[in-house]
Design a protein around this motif. Structure first.
Motif, PDB file in Angstrom:
ATOM      1  N   GLY A   1      -8.179 -15.769  39.787  1.00 30.27           N
ATOM      2  CA  GLY A   1      -8.443 -17.063  40.394  1.00 30.27           C
ATOM      3  C   GLY A   1      -7.897 -17.193  41.800  1.00 30.27           C
ATOM      4  N   ARG A   2      -7.573 -16.078  42.428  1.00 30.63           N
ATOM      5  CA  ARG A   2      -7.028 -16.084  43.794  1.00 30.63           C
ATOM      6  C   ARG A   2      -8.151 -15.892  44.803  1.00 30.63           C
ATOM      7  NH1 ARG A   2      -3.098 -11.234  45.033  1.00 30.63           N
ATOM      8  NH2 ARG A   2      -5.054 -10.192  44.472  1.00 30.63           N
ATOM      9  N   ILE A   3      -8.228 -16.751  45.799  1.00 28.32           N
ATOM     10  CA  ILE A   3      -9.215 -16.631  46.873  1.00 28.32           C
ATOM     11  C   ILE A   3      -8.692 -15.650  47.919  1.00 28.32           C
ATOM     12  CG2 ILE A   3     -10.463 -17.865  48.682  1.00 28.32           C
ATOM     13  CD1 ILE A   3     -10.185 -20.418  46.989  1.00 28.32           C
ATOM     14  N   PHE A   4      -9.528 -14.705  48.333  1.00 31.48           N
ATOM     15  CA  PHE A   4      -9.115 -13.764  49.379  1.00 31.48           C
ATOM     16  C   PHE A   4     -10.247 -13.572  50.376  1.00 31.48           C
ATOM     17  CE2 PHE A   4     -10.938 -11.215  45.989  1.00 31.48           C
ATOM     18  CZ  PHE A   4     -11.662 -10.210  46.644  1.00 31.48           C
ATOM     19  N   HIS A   5      -9.901 -13.101  51.558  1.00 32.89           N
ATOM     20  CA  HIS A   5     -10.842 -12.966  52.665  1.00 32.89           C
ATOM     21  C   HIS A   5     -10.746 -11.575  53.280  1.00 32.89           C
ATOM     22  CE1 HIS A   5      -9.846 -17.259  52.372  1.00 32.89           C
ATOM     23  NE2 HIS A   5     -11.083 -17.497  52.796  1.00 32.89           N
ATOM     24  N   GLY A   6     -11.825 -11.159  53.905  1.00 29.57           N
ATOM     25  CA  GLY A   6     -11.831  -9.913  54.648  1.00 29.57           C
ATOM     26  C   GLY A   6     -12.772 -10.011  55.828  1.00 29.57           C
ATOM     27  N   GLY A   7     -12.421  -9.350  56.941  1.00 26.54           N
ATOM     28  CA  GLY A   7     -13.275  -9.353  58.123  1.00 26.54           C
ATOM     29  C   GLY A   7     -13.339 -10.714  58.772  1.00 26.54           C
ATOM     30  N   GLY A   8     -14.451 -10.977  59.450  1.00 27.70           N
ATOM     31  CA  GLY A   8     -14.652 -12.229  60.164  1.00 27.70           C
ATOM     32  C   GLY A   8     -15.798 -12.080  61.128  1.00 27.70           C
ATOM     33  N   ARG A   9     -15.920 -12.983  62.091  1.00 30.52           N
ATOM     34  CA  ARG A   9     -17.013 -12.905  63.057  1.00 30.52           C
ATOM     35  C   ARG A   9     -16.854 -11.731  64.008  1.00 30.52           C
ATOM     36  NH1 ARG A   9     -17.633 -18.433  65.988  1.00 30.52           N
ATOM     37  NH2 ARG A   9     -18.829 -17.061  67.357  1.00 30.52           N
ATOM     38  N   VAL A  10     -15.649 -11.203  64.148  1.00 32.71           N
ATOM     39  CA  VAL A  10     -15.405 -10.032  64.984  1.00 32.71           C
ATOM     40  C   VAL A  10     -14.879  -8.929  64.072  1.00 32.71           C
ATOM     41  CG1 VAL A  10     -14.118  -9.065  66.919  1.00 32.71           C
ATOM     42  CG2 VAL A  10     -14.875 -11.459  66.981  1.00 32.71           C
ATOM     43  N   VAL A  11     -15.479  -7.749  64.152  1.00 35.75           N
ATOM     44  CA  VAL A  11     -15.064  -6.646  63.291  1.00 35.75           C
ATOM     45  C   VAL A  11     -13.710  -6.116  63.748  1.00 35.75           C
ATOM     46  CG1 VAL A  11     -15.677  -4.379  62.396  1.00 35.75           C
ATOM     47  CG2 VAL A  11     -17.472  -6.036  62.921  1.00 35.75           C
TER      48      VAL A  11
ATOM     49  N   ASP B   1     -10.839  -2.423  52.887  1.00 27.77           N
ATOM     50  CA  ASP B   1     -11.920  -3.037  53.655  1.00 27.77           C
ATOM     51  C   ASP B   1     -12.738  -3.840  52.649  1.00 27.77           C
ATOM     52  OD1 ASP B   1     -14.284  -3.674  54.959  1.00 27.77           O
ATOM     53  OD2 ASP B   1     -14.361  -1.799  56.086  1.00 27.77           O
ATOM     54  N   PHE B   2     -12.422  -5.132  52.521  1.00 29.36           N
ATOM     55  CA  PHE B   2     -13.030  -5.951  51.477  1.00 29.36           C
ATOM     56  C   PHE B   2     -14.549  -6.028  51.616  1.00 29.36           C
ATOM     57  CE2 PHE B   2      -8.752  -8.235  51.382  1.00 29.36           C
ATOM     58  CZ  PHE B   2      -8.327  -7.522  50.270  1.00 29.36           C
ATOM     59  N   CYS B   3     -15.057  -6.035  52.844  1.00 30.31           N
ATOM     60  CA  CYS B   3     -16.508  -6.133  53.033  1.00 30.31           C
ATOM     61  C   CYS B   3     -17.225  -4.971  52.368  1.00 30.31           C
ATOM     62  CB  CYS B   3     -16.854  -6.181  54.523  1.00 30.31           C
ATOM     63  SG  CYS B   3     -16.226  -7.647  55.375  1.00 30.31           S
ATOM     64  N   LYS B   4     -16.706  -3.776  52.545  1.00 35.78           N
ATOM     65  CA  LYS B   4     -17.333  -2.601  51.956  1.00 35.78           C
ATOM     66  C   LYS B   4     -16.964  -2.441  50.488  1.00 35.78           C
ATOM     67  CE  LYS B   4     -18.166   0.142  56.113  1.00 35.78           C
ATOM     68  NZ  LYS B   4     -18.039  -0.993  57.044  1.00 35.78           N
ATOM     69  N   LEU B   5     -15.747  -2.789  50.131  1.00 38.25           N
ATOM     70  CA  LEU B   5     -15.303  -2.632  48.747  1.00 38.25           C
ATOM     71  C   LEU B   5     -16.113  -3.502  47.794  1.00 38.25           C
ATOM     72  CD1 LEU B   5     -13.137  -1.273  46.926  1.00 38.25           C
ATOM     73  CD2 LEU B   5     -11.782  -3.352  47.225  1.00 38.25           C
ATOM     74  N   LEU B   6     -16.401  -4.738  48.192  1.00 34.30           N
ATOM     75  CA  LEU B   6     -17.125  -5.640  47.305  1.00 34.30           C
ATOM     76  C   LEU B   6     -18.636  -5.394  47.315  1.00 34.30           C
ATOM     77  CD1 LEU B   6     -14.349  -7.038  47.260  1.00 34.30           C
ATOM     78  CD2 LEU B   6     -15.554  -9.213  47.203  1.00 34.30           C
TER      79      LEU B   6
END
Length: 404
Positions: free
Chosen positions: A141-151, A158-163
């Motif tokens: 139930g934990r919210i997490f973030h990866g990356g953003g508008r600038v790489v 690397d959450f973008c690729k992992l997910l």
């Protein structure tokens, strides 16, 4: 909420990431699995669910959050469907170049979670190349973030690729940021009948991979499933994009190359043909749909062998990138799961690839090995990562490579 074959105890449609997190924490307390649901177009992808759980629809997260068009980026809720986003982007002359069946239903979160790549990956890149920011909720139930508008390069995952391709088993994707491309000024689709013989076809594709006409997609269509499209023989389909002046030269140059390679019956096809090509993995009745991912040079040998083993199968080969989709109609031979393991998977491995099951409507009894292939060592690494994100295994339990 989309009707689903999943065995659900109840359904929820949260409208915020915080509400998604609350639903996951509630399911964790009850010790029941959570099944994320986007547009409902890939619910038969992977293994059949064996346990009842909570259906978590992401349809409430369907808004554009930020769209700075000049930056060629967009941030959206994961429940937004691809068609709706495409219509907004087109008004700015931009696109997210993904080719996905049932785009009016398929959610962006679901597309990323299943890592579904279409024909234009050959020239324009894979979906993981376009995801530059991501928000998700893990199995605690934990919210997490990866990356953003600038790489940015950061330590750790690397959450973008992992997910991407994790099938919702590491986190429920709630928000995505994509980089975009300008829309092409002009598009053409060139069709040609392929010459007979595997060697001749391999030569055609080898020449196309070096063509100065720069195809955006190189497709081979084969089998009885294409006959209702008027294709009686194995057909080559090539997509070209560019300015009007470029298109005139590219079409003429490509025609000379195909003619010199032994292809015949050159003609142009309309956008409706391209749409039908994209819909191939999902369209029509099929007991089973599998997809092989091999090195590009293995595309034709793999396709040829499948045609020999299963003459009634229909195939769509993204030849430039080594991806072959095979549709099997009813009735399937007895023990088809063994055929997958002992015939098709070794064939994919021989061409440095693997085989996965896209959909199983014929109730074929599939083991994880038959459904996903891959090496035990890779599964062990994936299991280790899974425990860090979802220690109680409540996210899409039983559908992916992980055990119960």
């Amino acid at each position: 909420m989309t009707s689903t074959p999943l065995p659900l105890l109840r359904s929820a449609t949260p409208a915020t990431s915080q509400a998604v997190a609350e639903e996951i924490r509630a399911a964790l307390a009850e010790k029941v699995p959570i099944y994320p649901i986007g547009g409902g177009t890939s619910l038969d992808y992977g293994l059949a669910v064996q346990e009842s759980g909570v259906g978590l629809s992401l349809s409430g997260l369907n808004q554009i959050i930020e769209y700075p068009a000049r930056d060629l980026t967009v941030t959206v809720g994961a429940g937004m469907n691809l068609r709706s986003l495409a219509e907004v982007l087109a008004r700015e002359g931009q696109q997210l170049p993904l080719d996905v069946p049932r785009a009016e239903q398929a959610s962006l979160g679901g597309i990323v979670a299943t890592n579904f790549n279409g024909p234009r990956r050959y020239a324009l890149g894979a979906i993981r190349d376009y995801v530059i920011g991501i928000e998700a909720v893990d199995g605690t139930g934990r919210i997490f973030h990866g990356g953003g508008r600038v790489v940015k390069n950061v330590a750790g995952y690397d959450f973008c690729k992992l997910l991407t391709g994790s099938l919702g088993t590491l986190g429920v994707i709630t928000q995505l940021t994509f980089k975009l491309r300008p829309l092409a000024e002009t598009v053409r689709h060139v069709l040609a009948d392929l010459p007979d013989g595997s060697a001749a076809r391999e030569l055609v594709l080898a020449k196309l991979s070096k063509s100065s006409a720069t195809p955006i997609a190189i497709e081979v269509l084969a089998g009885s499933g294409w006959q209702d499209q008027g294709l009686e023989v194995d057909t080559l389909a090539i997509r070209l994009e560019g300015t009007t002046d470029e298109m005139t030269w590219m079409t003429e140059h490509l025609g000379h190359e195909l003619d010199a390679s032994g292809c015949i019956n050159l003609r142009l096809a309309g956008e409706d043909f391209w749409e039908r090509l994209i819909e191939f993995p999902a369209a029509g009745a099929a007991a089973l749909v599998v997809q092989a991912h091999v090195v590009p040079s293995g595309s034709i040998p793999f396709m040829t062998k499948v045609q020999q083993l299963f003459p009634s199968a229909s195939l769509l080969t993204h030849a430039g990138q080594g991806s072959i989709t095979v549709k099997f109609a009813e009735p399937l031979p007895p023990g088809f799961s063994k055929l997958l393991i002992h015939e098709l998977q070794p064939l994919a491995t021989a061409h440095h690839g693997r085989l996965v099951v896209l959909s199983n409507h014929g109730s074929v009894d599939l083991t994880p090995q038959a459904c996903w292939s891959g090496s035990p060592g890779a599964f062990e690494v994936m299991q280790s990562v899974k425990k860090q994100f979802d220690p109680q295994n409540i996210l899409n339990r039983g559908r992916f490579v992980f055990g119960k």
